[in-house]
Motif scaffolding. Structure first.
Motif, short mmCIF file in Angstrom:
data_model
loop_
_atom_site.label_atom_id
_atom_site.label_comp_id
_atom_site.label_asym_id
_atom_site.label_seq_id
_atom_site.Cartn_x
_atom_site.Cartn_y
_atom_site.Cartn_z
N ALA A 173 9.21 -9.86 -5.95
CA ALA A 173 8.63 -9.18 -4.78
C ALA A 173 8.44 -10.81 -4.15
O ALA A 173 8.72 -11.98 -4.21
CB ALA A 173 7.42 -8.59 -5.47
N GLY A 174 7.84 -10.80 -2.87
CA GLY A 174 6.86 -11.70 -1.70
C GLY A 174 7.65 -12.63 -1.65
O GLY A 174 7.66 -13.87 -0.89
N VAL A 234 5.30 -5.16 2.51
CA VAL A 234 5.19 -4.11 1.46
C VAL A 234 5.40 -5.29 -0.05
O VAL A 234 5.57 -6.31 0.26
CB VAL A 234 5.89 -3.38 1.42
CG1 VAL A 234 4.86 -2.17 2.27
CG2 VAL A 234 7.06 -3.19 0.98
N ALA A 235 5.08 -4.92 -0.90
CA ALA A 235 5.08 -5.99 -2.39
C ALA A 235 6.55 -6.67 -2.81
O ALA A 235 6.91 -7.51 -2.75
CB ALA A 235 4.32 -5.49 -3.24
#
Length: 82
Positions: A37-38, A44-45
């Protein structure tokens, strides 16, 4: 992460941390890794970037490879009943 297929295509998945080692044989349905993620640009996540190519520069639309049988979504075991 990349997967070489017997028909000469290579599928790519990112950002993914592999749970298999390079050179391992995998079959349909085998888990390959964990989506990270990120990363920048993902609204979104977590976002999976999936690609398919033939040779080094011949990129294909990976969605074309799904027709038929199409995409089938399965229930997530941790999902709330709805």
């Amino acid at each position: 992460m990349s997967v070489d297929h017997p028909d000469g295509l290579r599928s790519t998945y990112e950002p993914v941390t592999a749970t298999v080692t390079a050179g391992s044989a995998v079959t349909a349905g085998d888990p390959l890794g964990v989506l990270q993620a990120g990363h920048p640009g993902c609204p979104v996540a977590a976002c999976l970037h999936w690609g398919v190519r033939r040779d080094r520069l011949d990129h294909l639309d990976p969605l074309v490879l799904l027709r038929p049988p199409g995409v089938r979504l399965l229930p997530w075991e941790g999902a709330a009943p709805g």
